[in-house]
Design a protein around this motif. Sequence first.
Motif, PDB file in Angstrom:
ATOM      1  N   LYS A   1       0.870  -1.172   0.000  1.00  0.00           N
ATOM      2  CA  LYS A   1       0.000   0.000   0.000  1.00  0.00           C
ATOM      3  C   LYS A   1       0.911   1.227   0.000  1.00  0.00           C
ATOM      4  N   TYR A   2       1.305   1.624  -1.202  1.00  0.00           N
ATOM      5  CA  TYR A   2       2.359   2.617  -1.354  1.00  0.00           C
ATOM      6  C   TYR A   2       1.974   3.968  -0.778  1.00  0.00           C
ATOM      7  N   ARG A   3       0.694   4.335  -0.885  1.00  0.00           N
ATOM      8  CA  ARG A   3       0.308   5.658  -0.399  1.00  0.00           C
ATOM      9  C   ARG A   3       0.571   5.789   1.102  1.00  0.00           C
ATOM     10  N   GLN A   4       0.294   4.745   1.873  1.00  0.00           N
ATOM     11  CA  GLN A   4       0.531   4.819   3.310  1.00  0.00           C
ATOM     12  C   GLN A   4       2.019   4.943   3.615  1.00  0.00           C
ATOM     13  N   ASP A   5       2.850   4.228   2.867  1.00  0.00           N
ATOM     14  CA  ASP A   5       4.293   4.371   3.042  1.00  0.00           C
ATOM     15  C   ASP A   5       4.723   5.807   2.789  1.00  0.00           C
ATOM     16  N   LEU A   6       4.210   6.364   1.702  1.00  0.00           N
ATOM     17  CA  LEU A   6       4.614   7.718   1.325  1.00  0.00           C
ATOM     18  C   LEU A   6       4.107   8.749   2.326  1.00  0.00           C
ATOM     19  N   GLU A   7       2.887   8.572   2.821  1.00  0.00           N
ATOM     20  CA  GLU A   7       2.343   9.534   3.780  1.00  0.00           C
ATOM     21  C   GLU A   7       3.156   9.558   5.064  1.00  0.00           C
ATOM     22  N   HIS A   8       3.718   8.392   5.432  1.00  0.00           N
ATOM     23  CA  HIS A   8       4.602   8.386   6.607  1.00  0.00           C
ATOM     24  C   HIS A   8       5.946   9.029   6.274  1.00  0.00           C
ATOM     25  N   SER A   9       6.524   8.641   5.147  1.00  0.00           N
ATOM     26  CA  SER A   9       7.861   9.129   4.801  1.00  0.00           C
ATOM     27  C   SER A   9       7.859  10.633   4.538  1.00  0.00           C
TER      28      SER A   9
ATOM     29  N   ARG B   1       5.589  12.963   5.748  1.00  0.00           N
ATOM     30  CA  ARG B   1       4.594  13.642   6.593  1.00  0.00           C
ATOM     31  C   ARG B   1       4.912  15.122   6.785  1.00  0.00           C
ATOM     32  N   ASN B   2       6.180  15.510   6.584  1.00  0.00           N
ATOM     33  CA  ASN B   2       6.537  16.925   6.674  1.00  0.00           C
ATOM     34  C   ASN B   2       6.485  17.626   5.316  1.00  0.00           C
ATOM     35  N   ALA B   3       6.225  16.860   4.274  1.00  0.00           N
ATOM     36  CA  ALA B   3       6.103  17.438   2.926  1.00  0.00           C
ATOM     37  C   ALA B   3       4.996  16.694   2.177  1.00  0.00           C
ATOM     38  N   PRO B   4       3.759  16.788   2.651  1.00  0.00           N
ATOM     39  CA  PRO B   4       2.663  15.993   2.072  1.00  0.00           C
ATOM     40  C   PRO B   4       2.397  16.284   0.596  1.00  0.00           C
ATOM     41  N   TRP B   5       2.849  17.434   0.109  1.00  0.00           N
ATOM     42  CA  TRP B   5       2.644  17.771  -1.302  1.00  0.00           C
ATOM     43  C   TRP B   5       3.391  16.816  -2.232  1.00  0.00           C
ATOM     44  N   CYS B   6       4.406  16.102  -1.674  1.00  0.00           N
ATOM     45  CA  CYS B   6       5.154  15.147  -2.501  1.00  0.00           C
ATOM     46  C   CYS B   6       4.342  13.896  -2.830  1.00  0.00           C
TER      47      CYS B   6
ATOM     48  N   PRO C   1       1.093  13.107  -3.818  1.00  0.00           N
ATOM     49  CA  PRO C   1       0.380  12.938  -5.103  1.00  0.00           C
ATOM     50  C   PRO C   1       1.322  12.901  -6.301  1.00  0.00           C
ATOM     51  N   ILE C   2       2.460  13.581  -6.217  1.00  0.00           N
ATOM     52  CA  ILE C   2       3.423  13.566  -7.323  1.00  0.00           C
ATOM     53  C   ILE C   2       3.988  12.163  -7.501  1.00  0.00           C
ATOM     54  N   ILE C   3       4.381  11.550  -6.379  1.00  0.00           N
ATOM     55  CA  ILE C   3       4.970  10.208  -6.452  1.00  0.00           C
ATOM     56  C   ILE C   3       3.903   9.176  -6.792  1.00  0.00           C
ATOM     57  N   MET C   4       2.681   9.360  -6.293  1.00  0.00           N
ATOM     58  CA  MET C   4       1.605   8.429  -6.623  1.00  0.00           C
ATOM     59  C   MET C   4       1.332   8.439  -8.129  1.00  0.00           C
ATOM     60  N   LYS C   5       1.446   9.592  -8.758  1.00  0.00           N
ATOM     61  CA  LYS C   5       1.275   9.651 -10.222  1.00  0.00           C
ATOM     62  C   LYS C   5       2.362   8.836 -10.911  1.00  0.00           C
ATOM     63  N   ARG C   6       3.592   8.915 -10.404  1.00  0.00           N
ATOM     64  CA  ARG C   6       4.687   8.133 -10.991  1.00  0.00           C
ATOM     65  C   ARG C   6       4.433   6.632 -10.829  1.00  0.00           C
ATOM     66  N   ILE C   7       3.878   6.256  -9.679  1.00  0.00           N
ATOM     67  CA  ILE C   7       3.554   4.846  -9.450  1.00  0.00           C
ATOM     68  C   ILE C   7       2.514   4.374 -10.457  1.00  0.00           C
ATOM     69  N   LEU C   8       1.479   5.184 -10.657  1.00  0.00           N
ATOM     70  CA  LEU C   8       0.435   4.833 -11.623  1.00  0.00           C
ATOM     71  C   LEU C   8       1.013   4.771 -13.031  1.00  0.00           C
ATOM     72  N   ASP C   9       1.917   5.687 -13.363  1.00  0.00           N
ATOM     73  CA  ASP C   9       2.562   5.667 -14.678  1.00  0.00           C
ATOM     74  C   ASP C   9       3.325   4.363 -14.881  1.00  0.00           C
ATOM     75  N   PHE C  10       3.981   3.891 -13.820  1.00  0.00           N
ATOM     76  CA  PHE C  10       4.722   2.633 -13.937  1.00  0.00           C
ATOM     77  C   PHE C  10       3.779   1.479 -14.275  1.00  0.00           C
ATOM     78  N   PHE C  11       2.710   1.334 -13.507  1.00  0.00           N
ATOM     79  CA  PHE C  11       1.804   0.205 -13.749  1.00  0.00           C
ATOM     80  C   PHE C  11       1.111   0.325 -15.104  1.00  0.00           C
ATOM     81  N   ASN C  12       0.843   1.535 -15.544  1.00  0.00           N
ATOM     82  CA  ASN C  12       0.250   1.707 -16.875  1.00  0.00           C
ATOM     83  C   ASN C  12       1.220   1.325 -17.987  1.00  0.00           C
ATOM     84  N   ALA C  13       2.524   1.365 -17.692  1.00  0.00           N
ATOM     85  CA  ALA C  13       3.529   0.999 -18.688  1.00  0.00           C
ATOM     86  C   ALA C  13       3.723  -0.516 -18.789  1.00  0.00           C
TER      87      ALA C  13
END
Length: 401
Positions: free
Chosen positions: A134-142, A144-149, A151-163
């Motif tokens: 569950k990548y989003r939960q990992d990212l939200e913890h990592s 937590r001081n820069a939550p704007w990051c 959605p950017i990384i989640m888009k990259r994750i989705l791009d990977f699976f779409n590829a």
Amino acid sequence: MADPRTLLNGNDPAEGLYGIFNDSFPPILDGVTLTVQNYVYWLSQKGMTPCVVTPWNPQQLQYPYEVMRYFSLPIWNRKPYRYGYPKLDPFIWKRLRNTNFKLLHSHCPFSSGRLAVYVKKKQNLPLIGTFHSKYRQDLEHSFRNAPWCVPIIMKRILDFFNACDEVWIPQAYVEDTVREYGYKGKLSVVENGNDFATMVKGDLFDYKKKARVSTGIADDEIALLFVGQHIKEKGVDTILDTLELLDGKIKFRMNFIGNGYAYEEMKRRVASKRLSDRVTFHGVINEREDLARYYAASDLFLFPSFYDNAPLVVREAAAMGTPSVLLEGSTAAEVVSDRKNGFLVKKTSEEFCSLIAKLADDKDDLRRVAAGARETLVRSWEDVVEEVSDRYDVIIRNYKK
């Protein structure tokens, strides 16, 4: 599982390598790493030639197949994990372009996954992506001081699976998470295996008795176990709350195996509640036979996690005759029927405490559910990779048409 370092591999890489990509590999150990390690071992055993692509680690083990490493730095809040930076590695790109792959399979959407997409484009090869976490939960913890990051990384994750040409999930219920992330393509269920499946040759309950003796667990104690990352997302606070409620009610022994950012805080809390004589923190246990003894010595495996998708640890415990206590409605609990091959409760320490106290007085019920867990949740890695190799062959043939 036999030690892959002893494997003799006489295959000819000129026939084409099976590229297995992941952001972690031994000496880092977790469920996904163990999956990758078993993939490459059993693929090799079946006459196929794997090549692992993974970030560099200062502690390197020797393997009889190629392990292609690229530049990495430690992740400060997730020790001992490292993050790969292939853009800072001047050599990895040429090595990948010049390596004769026939199929690519990435178990991670981050740096190794991006490298797999690069090879796919350069060599026109089929790419499989397995959705493990569950990548989003990992990212939200990592972040937590820069939550704007996030959605950017989640888009990259989705791009990977779409590829990817195919996306695999370890159990059907994981589809809900994948769809939530926005992936709309086809999904295939390919289960994880269990290298403990064939470890016990004789009577399981005789093995369990001997394991209790060797680990110092008394007959009148109920033995509890947690194996995994010591992080709050996995519900370790619920386990500690439960132990405090059990104190004075029943005789118990709790073993924690693993590491993580919450490790020291957990030890301090146990000491402050004067539970250290009944609670032991072992850190990471690398030797699989030693780990198997702790699984076998235990009565219950505690796993109060909504975080995990298809945790290997639940199946490992089942192979050693130890049923798990899981959360109702969790993805991890999809394969478990309450009181048939495990136990399901709500995420409250009171419910955990009540269940454990009842089972401490009903070992026959424990035995029955343990037998159900072993019968229904255990599949060997050899069997799984037999299915995987067949799928690989079909994917390669269809891709060439």
